[in-house]
Design a protein around this motif. Structure first.
Motif, mmCIF file in Angstrom:
data_model
loop_
_atom_site.group_PDB
_atom_site.id
_atom_site.type_symbol
_atom_site.label_atom_id
_atom_site.label_comp_id
_atom_site.label_asym_id
_atom_site.label_seq_id
_atom_site.Cartn_x
_atom_site.Cartn_y
_atom_site.Cartn_z
ATOM 1 N N MET A 126 -26.148 31.841 5.939
ATOM 2 C CA MET A 126 -25.193 31.151 5.087
ATOM 3 C C MET A 126 -24.055 30.616 5.977
ATOM 4 S SD MET A 126 -23.500 32.703 1.720
ATOM 5 C CE MET A 126 -21.941 32.181 1.177
ATOM 6 N N PRO A 127 -23.748 29.307 5.908
ATOM 7 C CA PRO A 127 -22.728 28.733 6.796
ATOM 8 C C PRO A 127 -21.317 29.134 6.353
ATOM 9 C CG PRO A 127 -23.620 27.053 5.378
ATOM 10 C CD PRO A 127 -24.428 28.293 5.127
ATOM 11 N N GLN A 128 -20.432 29.267 7.327
ATOM 12 C CA GLN A 128 -19.046 29.607 7.007
ATOM 13 C C GLN A 128 -18.249 28.331 6.728
ATOM 14 O OE1 GLN A 128 -17.484 31.934 10.175
ATOM 15 N NE2 GLN A 128 -18.457 33.815 9.449
ATOM 16 N N LEU A 129 -17.183 28.504 5.961
ATOM 17 C CA LEU A 129 -16.332 27.381 5.578
ATOM 18 C C LEU A 129 -15.420 27.008 6.751
ATOM 19 C CD1 LEU A 129 -15.414 25.489 3.292
ATOM 20 C CD2 LEU A 129 -13.750 27.221 2.657
ATOM 21 N N ASP A 130 -15.434 25.731 7.120
ATOM 22 C CA ASP A 130 -14.607 25.255 8.229
ATOM 23 C C ASP A 130 -13.211 24.927 7.700
ATOM 24 O OD1 ASP A 130 -13.672 24.340 10.605
ATOM 25 O OD2 ASP A 130 -14.679 22.396 10.490
ATOM 26 N N THR A 131 -12.206 25.719 8.084
ATOM 27 C CA THR A 131 -10.833 25.519 7.601
ATOM 28 C C THR A 131 -9.928 24.915 8.668
ATOM 29 O OG1 THR A 131 -10.239 27.757 8.245
ATOM 30 C CG2 THR A 131 -11.021 27.438 5.987
ATOM 31 N N SER A 132 -10.489 24.378 9.724
ATOM 32 C CA SER A 132 -9.666 23.855 10.814
ATOM 33 C C SER A 132 -8.916 22.582 10.430
ATOM 34 C CB SER A 132 -10.539 23.600 12.045
ATOM 35 O OG SER A 132 -11.501 22.623 11.749
ATOM 36 N N THR A 133 -9.377 21.839 9.439
ATOM 37 C CA THR A 133 -8.707 20.576 9.075
ATOM 38 C C THR A 133 -7.794 20.734 7.861
ATOM 39 O OG1 THR A 133 -10.591 19.966 7.712
ATOM 40 C CG2 THR A 133 -10.601 19.208 9.991
ATOM 41 N N TRP A 134 -7.663 21.926 7.313
ATOM 42 C CA TRP A 134 -6.843 22.110 6.120
ATOM 43 C C TRP A 134 -5.368 21.826 6.388
ATOM 44 C CZ3 TRP A 134 -8.535 26.827 2.685
ATOM 45 C CH2 TRP A 134 -9.838 26.589 2.228
ATOM 46 N N PHE A 135 -4.865 22.251 7.533
ATOM 47 C CA PHE A 135 -3.440 22.070 7.808
ATOM 48 C C PHE A 135 -3.073 20.592 7.827
ATOM 49 C CE2 PHE A 135 -0.010 21.369 10.896
ATOM 50 C CZ PHE A 135 1.004 22.049 10.249
ATOM 51 N N ILE A 136 -3.807 19.788 8.549
ATOM 52 C CA ILE A 136 -3.486 18.355 8.646
ATOM 53 C C ILE A 136 -3.710 17.658 7.308
ATOM 54 C CG2 ILE A 136 -5.743 17.584 9.473
ATOM 55 C CD1 ILE A 136 -2.359 16.325 10.732
ATOM 56 N N THR A 137 -4.672 18.106 6.538
ATOM 57 C CA THR A 137 -4.920 17.506 5.220
ATOM 58 C C THR A 137 -3.764 17.791 4.270
ATOM 59 O OG1 THR A 137 -7.293 17.807 5.547
ATOM 60 C CG2 THR A 137 -6.543 17.403 3.298
ATOM 61 N N ILE A 138 -3.328 19.036 4.214
ATOM 62 C CA ILE A 138 -2.225 19.398 3.315
ATOM 63 C C ILE A 138 -0.927 18.751 3.786
ATOM 64 C CG2 ILE A 138 -0.831 21.349 2.513
ATOM 65 C CD1 ILE A 138 -3.413 23.022 2.589
ATOM 66 N N LEU A 139 -0.682 18.729 5.078
ATOM 67 C CA LEU A 139 0.535 18.120 5.599
ATOM 68 C C LEU A 139 0.581 16.615 5.304
ATOM 69 C CD1 LEU A 139 3.089 18.734 7.239
ATOM 70 C CD2 LEU A 139 1.811 18.042 9.271
ATOM 71 N N SER A 140 -0.526 15.940 5.498
ATOM 72 C CA SER A 140 -0.539 14.497 5.215
ATOM 73 C C SER A 140 -0.393 14.230 3.724
ATOM 74 C CB SER A 140 -1.811 13.858 5.753
ATOM 75 O OG SER A 140 -2.930 14.407 5.105
ATOM 76 N N MET A 141 -0.923 15.115 2.872
ATOM 77 C CA MET A 141 -0.771 14.944 1.425
ATOM 78 C C MET A 141 0.686 15.109 1.016
ATOM 79 S SD MET A 141 -2.351 17.257 -1.632
ATOM 80 C CE MET A 141 -1.364 18.630 -1.101
ATOM 81 N N ILE A 142 1.377 16.092 1.588
ATOM 82 C CA ILE A 142 2.786 16.309 1.251
ATOM 83 C C ILE A 142 3.638 15.132 1.719
ATOM 84 C CG2 ILE A 142 4.782 17.756 1.808
ATOM 85 C CD1 ILE A 142 2.871 20.150 1.762
ATOM 86 N N ILE A 143 3.376 14.630 2.917
ATOM 87 C CA ILE A 143 4.136 13.484 3.420
ATOM 88 C C ILE A 143 3.896 12.241 2.562
ATOM 89 C CG2 ILE A 143 4.331 11.904 5.391
ATOM 90 C CD1 ILE A 143 3.855 14.345 7.194
ATOM 91 N N THR A 144 2.650 12.034 2.167
ATOM 92 C CA THR A 144 2.323 10.886 1.316
ATOM 93 C C THR A 144 3.019 10.986 -0.037
ATOM 94 O OG1 THR A 144 0.175 10.739 2.395
ATOM 95 C CG2 THR A 144 0.427 9.569 0.315
ATOM 96 N N LEU A 145 3.013 12.176 -0.631
ATOM 97 C CA LEU A 145 3.687 12.347 -1.919
ATOM 98 C C LEU A 145 5.191 12.152 -1.781
ATOM 99 C CD1 LEU A 145 1.749 15.389 -3.415
ATOM 100 C CD2 LEU A 145 1.751 13.026 -4.214
ATOM 101 N N PHE A 146 5.753 12.579 -0.666
ATOM 102 C CA PHE A 146 7.186 12.384 -0.437
ATOM 103 C C PHE A 146 7.522 10.894 -0.374
ATOM 104 C CE2 PHE A 146 10.641 11.719 2.624
ATOM 105 C CZ PHE A 146 11.656 12.354 1.946
#
Length: 67
Positions: A1-21
């Protein structure tokens, strides 16, 4: 069973917050706010009342001399 890759979560959440701002800033910038609100001058009207014409004094029961 493959593990979930969470390495891109930080940049995704950060870019979403900046875009909403930025979207919120653009939305607020469309409103026209008054630059210097000043109160309207009210005309002063002098009303005459009967108790302003004569001198009155109110006595407190505790300030009366003892009888």
């Amino acid at each position: 069973m493959p593990q979930l890759d969470t390495s891109t979560w930080f940049i995704t959440i950060l870019s979403m917050i900046i875009t909403l701002f930025f979207m919120f800033q653009l939305k607020v910038a469309k409103y026209n706010f008054p630059e210097n609100p000043e109160p309207k001058p009210m005309p002063m009207s002098k009303s005459t009342t009967p108790w302003e014409k004569k001198w009155t004094k109110i006595y407190s029961p505790l300030s009366l001399p003892l009888q």
